[in-house]
Design a protein around this motif. Structure first.
Motif: not given
Length: 153
Positions: A118-146
């Motif tokens: 269920v929910g979005e299958h998140a795919r962090h890209d290590n080549s991006s400037p976004v830190k994995p923990a930051k993307q994960a926290a934002e993703w978890a907000e959406g997962i909490a609802a499902v």
């Protein structure tokens, strides 16, 4: 509803991501974090919500930390009907077609046995400037609802 967060990692980033997800989900749920090397397949419970955090190693293989869990899934071949899960994958787009395969492999192994992703299958890209923990926290907000619609307070 109990939330079980399983992480499979090669370098430790998966554990940091699991911690970030746990911090967000702890507001409304009771998350427990386990390294996949220390979690028994027979402990998978359809009454729990499962969060998979899995990196990708080499040319699209599972990380060393996820291999024992995957091997046990194949050996035990449990019926996971009723189990709901979400996936946060880690990878690097420099690997092209094998980008984020680790999370996809585990997701396929679970759905093959009756679990439902269920929910979005998140795919962090290590080549991006976004830190994995930051993307994960934002993703978890959406997962909490499902996790358990209508249960969160």
């Amino acid at each position: 509803m109990s939330v079980v967060i399983l992480y499979g990692t090669e370098t430790g980033n998966g554990e940091l991501v699991a911690d970030a997800i746990s911090d967000v989900l702890a507001v409304d749920h009771d998350p427990a974090i386990y390294d996949m090397t220390e979690f028994a397949v027979e402990d998978l419970d359809p009454a729990d919500f499962l969060v998979i955090v899995c990196s990708t190693y080499g040319e699209g293989e599972l990380p060393t930390g996820a291999e024992p869990f995957a091997e046990e899934l194949d050996a035990v071949d449990p019926d996971l009907t009723g189990l709901r899960f979400a996936v946060f994958g880690l990878g690097d787009t420099v690997y092209g077609e094998t980008f984020n395969r680790g999370g996809e492999i585990i997701a396929g192994m679970l759905t093959k046995r009756g679990a439902v992703q269920v929910g979005e299958h998140a795919r962090h890209d290590n080549s991006s400037p976004v830190k994995p923990a930051k993307q994960a926290a934002e993703w978890a907000e959406g997962i909490a609802a499902v996790i358990a619609p209508g249960e969160a307070g």
